[in-house]
Scaffold this active site. Structure first.
Site, PDB file in Angstrom:
ATOM      1  CG  LEU A   1      -1.956  -1.282   1.277  1.00  0.00           C
ATOM      2  CD1 LEU A   1      -2.610  -1.361   2.523  1.00  0.00           C
ATOM      3  CD2 LEU A   1      -3.033  -1.124  -0.195  1.00  0.00           C
TER       4      LEU A   1
ATOM      5  CE  LYS B   1       9.564   7.793   1.280  1.00  0.00           C
ATOM      6  NZ  LYS B   1       9.987   9.208   1.276  1.00  0.00           N
TER       7      LYS B   1
ATOM      8  N   GLY C   1      -0.815  -8.514   5.544  1.00  0.00           N
ATOM      9  CA  GLY C   1       0.110  -7.912   6.642  1.00  0.00           C
ATOM     10  C   GLY C   1       1.460  -8.231   6.401  1.00  0.00           C
TER      11      GLY C   1
ATOM     12  CD  GLU D   1       3.056  -9.807  14.066  1.00  0.00           C
ATOM     13  OE1 GLU D   1       3.247  -9.732  15.083  1.00  0.00           O
ATOM     14  OE2 GLU D   1       2.096  -9.872  13.528  1.00  0.00           O
TER      15      GLU D   1
END
Ligand code: FES
Ligand code: FES
Lengths: 179, 728
Positions: free
Chosen positions: B612, B615, B684, B687
């Site tokens: 998304l 950076k 995600g 992690e």
């Protein structure tokens, strides 16, 4: 019963403004800034000189403001992150931190910006570090030197590469401008 | 009530159609200038009028009962307002998503360092002085504190096929034990709360990750209706799991504020953060790998022992990634939870993977060595077709590409044989590992308002450094066709619609989708106003177009349009196994004389669906990789063997990686779309970077000098002992 910690008066010159405070003698410079002058840009990460979040400049030198008492700084020139720049008019270093994403949560960031700003000045003045090959004021500006000199500033988000890119970009720009 | 979109079907790729061009771009964080100038206000930094200060007092016994509080040493101290203690005090932070009060132990003490009382004073200095002087008396009880010898152990076995016969039939086997010490989040901002009451309503300015849950946890702790609780956390100075659940400082501040009728601020000292906030459990692991001569796995065994206090639901899910990383029909797990009286354990960044992958990826390296197969090749030979235990297909998975492209970019083919490269006093070597982290969706809601050519996003989502402000702004800007500076994102207030919160790498996918769905509803209304189908609508720079009609948003949305969006998990989460994958490559130097290991180069290649913001996603990966480096080399909680209390309880004794430990790090994000994950095709990433990273470091140490570290971290003493054993 006599008061155990009678307040004492101290005058600090903070970001160019003279501030006279009545403080408990146990108040650290860090807490004087944060709690008495409401300059909360300087952060408290450990209160024990172990993280660098509280870095400010006193008479032009960076120090951990949690390790010194406010009343020890009568007449001293203190520069905090608020004196470096504002969101409307940030310093080159601050802008470079944003561009290089030299932070995530932002909590260690004012300390990193203060240290980064001070480190460039230390280079300019020829201070050697633990990793310098030459102790006579000719330390090379390179990533190893920078990493060593910035190591008092912890970043648990681990934005270290971005932080050093930001400082390096400012150093390069300043050097180019000087040439 | 927001209607909740259920993720039951693969979703079309709307972001590949929209034209604003901000999604995915490496844009600066919108709140960046506030952070770098010190203007972003964190929890302790917005004082309330008349505010007073509280300092917690910890237990100095391991187990027993509080029998008395002696306040005599506080007499005559100026500014002391009271010693607060209440049956509502909590024993420790709530576990993530607990949604109810943590254990409220009353007079019972369950670990050394448990919060027992709060000293409140007019100033911080007076409160701290009072807290140091306060004397508590106890009746002590015997406590078990060693996870290796404790008598109370819960066991959760699980198996597929027959690992023992696979081990017997295999051409090559590995059977090794690994151990990892306790670790902590050590977010740079210590836990802090300011609480104040207005009538029956309490407001808490705190530093929390999951406000929707934290509000219920605080309400339950105080015995009041959640309607009467408001939590504000617009800026959070790092969380990494430690701020998932409501903590003792918040509950104590709220109780003290109620008793004293004044706003109360409680900031934990760094040492108290170590004592009272959930740690990551130490682990003792046994890994068994059974393989054919060509390296194909016949079976995997991953047994582990972790620890927690009696009564805590959580246990470190050590084998989490072992379930899906590699194939092999015969699989065995045995998860043991030793019940001991130490600071309780909970989620710390990537619970499970962070420590389980150290063992699995080390064992894979050992297998590659024994079988004489290149470590990258060994992994490529063991990519399962489907989830090896659930039998469901993977959604998108570019693990193979991560391995191949990473090896190429790193120059893996130049790796030299074990202990064959030396530069002066330094052994030089390279190591690698795989990375994997399951992707999840958690119910999440958001509100988007378009008024003219400005939009506002509101949700109780948090930004703990992860980049929520950036990506939520980008999502709304992309869908509504607005430049970034026309969208304002407001977070961290329980008065906004309830989000997933930040934890378990679910934030971007879950809360991002809720913003996406709300903005998409506004698109539908704009299409209606334009008299066109939604597919025919193009929004860019504040202008709506359809065919040859064009109108400015300032006209179409002259009257504000507000929509709420919500998402919840559905069939896609069950019919497919979703995960992010990656590969780590490390070059290290090991000093032959001092035993120091210094990472010289580190590359991570990851695939996690649509990125998304390149950076902020890169920063998340770097952060995870550095955590892996720390776990491999320096991080270690140490407990007093007499009391179980944490003795490495500050940042000088608990070694997080510093600038000098971390080289410039390379991250590559492979383009990917995961249509089963959510309407944005994003997974995600917070992690994923830590998963396996530490094993790549210790595998590199092995390649450099032949010393295999199985007891983490790889401190110089262990490396020197290993070198001496090898006669090097
Ligand atoms: S707060 Fe001063 S060094 Fe950490
Ligand atoms: S930016 Fe979070 S600690 Fe450095």
């Amino acid at each position: 019963m006599a008061e155990r910690n009678p307040p004492q008066s101290v005058t600090l010159n903070v970001n160019g403004t003279s501030e006279t405070l009545e403080v408990d003698t146990r108040v650290t410079l860090l807490d004087a800034l944060r709690d008495h002058l409401n300059l909360t840009g300087t952060k408290k990460g450990c209160d024990h000189g172990q993280c660098g979040a509280c870095t400010v400049m006193v008479n032009g030198r960076r120090i951990n403001s949690c390790l010194t008492l406010a009343v020890m700084h009568e007449g001293d020139e203190i520069t905090t992150i608020e004196g470096i720049g504002t969101p409307e008019a940030p310093s080159d270093m601050q802008r470079a931190f944003v561009t290089c994403d030299g932070f995530q949560c932002g909590y260690c960031t004012p300390g990193q910006v203060m240290s980064g700003t001070a480190v460039l000045e230390e280079f300019r003045q020829g201070w050697p570090s633990h990793v310098s090959k030459d102790l006579t004021g000719n330390a090379d500006f390179n990533d190893e030197e920078l990493a060593e000199r910035m190591s008092g500033n912890l970043c648990r988000c681990s934005a270290y590469p971005g932080i050093r890119q930001a400082i390096t970009s400012v150093a390069t720009k300043t050097k180019e401008a000087a040439e | 009530m927001t209607d909740m979109f259920r993720m039951d079907k693969p979703q079309p790729r709307l972001f590949d159609e929209t034209v604003q061009g901000v999604i995915g771009k490496p844009l600066d964080r919108p709140e960046g200038l506030l952070k770098v100038t010190g203007r972003a206000p964190y929890a302790a930094e917005v004082p309330e009028a008349n505010m007073v200060h509280g300092v917690l007092v910890r237990s100095t016994i391991t187990r027993g009962r509080l029998t008395g509080i002696d306040k005599s040493a506080l007499e005559g101290l100026s500014g002391i307002l009271g010693v607060i203690r209440s049956p509502e005090f909590v024993r420790n932070s709530a576990q993530g998503m607990a949604n109810e009060a943590p254990i409220q132990p009353e007079d019972h003490v369950a670990y050394f360092g448990q919060p027992m009382a709060l000293v409140v004073a007019e100033t911080f200095e007076a409160a701290r002085d009072g807290a140091h002087r306060l004397r508590l008396s106890y009746e002590t009880e015997h406590a078990e504190i060693d996870p290796t010898t404790t008598s109370e152990i819960d066991t959760k076995p699980d198996s597929f096929g027959d690992l023992d016969s696979a081990m017997a039939q295999a051409d090559v086997t590995i059977d090794q034990k690994y151990s990892t010490p306790g670790q902590v989040s050590a977010a740079m901002e210590p836990h802090a709360s300011i609480a104040w009451w207005e009538g029956d309503n309490v407001t808490l300015r705190g530093s929390y990750q999951m406000l929707r849950f934290n509000r219920n946890e605080l309400a339950d702790s105080l015995g009041i209706d959640p309607e009467n609780v408001r939590i504000l956390s617009p800026y959070v100075g790092g969380g990494f799991g430690s701020k998932l659940g409501i903590g003792s400082e918040a509950v104590a501040a709220a109780i003290a504020a109620r008793e004293l009728g004044r706003p109360v601020r409680v900031v934990m000292s760094r040492q108290h953060v170590f004592d009272m906030v959930l740690r990551r459990s130490e682990t003792h692991q046994r890994l068994r790998l059974a393989a054919k001569a060509d390296g194909t796995l016949l079976g995997i065994g991953h047994e582990d022992r972790v620890s927690n206090l009696p009564g805590e639901e959580f246990s470190e899910p050590t084998a989490m990634a072992t379930h899906f990383m590699y194939g092999g029909e015969n699989r065995l797990y045995n998860h043991e939870i030793a019940r001991i009286h130490r600071t309780p354990s909970g989620s710390v960044r990537a619970p499970g993977e962070a420590v389980g992958m150290l063992a699995l990826e080390s064992a894979m390296d050992e297998l590659a060595e024994v079988a004489g197969i290149d470590p990258v090749e060994l992994r490529l030979r063991n990519l399962p077709e489907k989830h090896p235990e659930k039998g469901v297909p993977f959604s998108s998975r570019r693990f193979e590409d991560c391995l191949r492209e990473g090896a190429k970019e790193f120059g893996w083919e130049n790796r030299t044989p074990t202990a064959s490269r030396r530069e002066g006093d330094w052994f030089i070597g390279c190591g690698m590992s795989g990375a994997g982290r399951a992707n999840m969706l958690v119910p999440s809601e958001a509100r988007v308002t378009l008024e003219g050519d400005r939009a506002i996003v509101e949700t109780d989502m948090t930004d703990i450094g992860t980049g929520s402000y950036a990506i939520l702004t980008q999502i709304a800007a992309e869908l509504l066709g607005l430049p970034m500076d026309r969208v304002e994102t407001r977070l961290g207030d329980t008065r906004f619609p309830g989000a997933s919160g930040s934890g378990g790498s679910v934030g971007a996918g879950s809360s991002g989708s809720s913003v996406f769905l709300a903005a998409k509803k506004i698109r539908a209304r704009l299409a209606e106003a334009m008299g066109c189908a939604e597919e025919d609508l193009t929004l860019q720079d504040g202008i709506a177009r359809s065919g040859n009609i064009q109108k400015p948003l300032s006209e179409l949305a002259a009257t504000a349009m507000t929509e709420e969006g919500g998402i919840k998990p559905g069939a896609m989460g069950k019919e497919f196994f979703q995960a992010g994958f990656g590969a780590h490559f490390v070059e290290i130097g090991v000093n032959a004389i001092t035993g120091e290991a210094r990472v010289r180069r580190m590359l991570g290649v990851f695939s996690a669906g649509r990125i998304l913001n390149e950076k902020t996603a890169t920063s998340q990966c770097i952060g995870g990789m550095v955590w892996g480096l720390g776990a491999a080399l320096t991080e270690e909680l140490q407990h007093d063997p007499r009391t179980g209390g944490i003795v490495s309880r500050d940042l000088a004794n608990y070694h997080v990686a510093s600038h000098a430990d971390v080289p410039m790090i390379d991250v590559r994000l492979l383009p990917e779309r995961d249509d089963q994950a959510n309407p944005m095709q994003a997974k995600g990433i917070g992690e994923l970077g830590i998963s396996g990273a530490g094993a790549a470091v210790t595998n590199a140490i092995y390649n450099a000098c032949g010393v295999r570290i199985r007891d983490f971290p790889a401190t110089p003493d262990k490396i020197i002992a290993g070198l001496e054993a090898l006669g090097r």
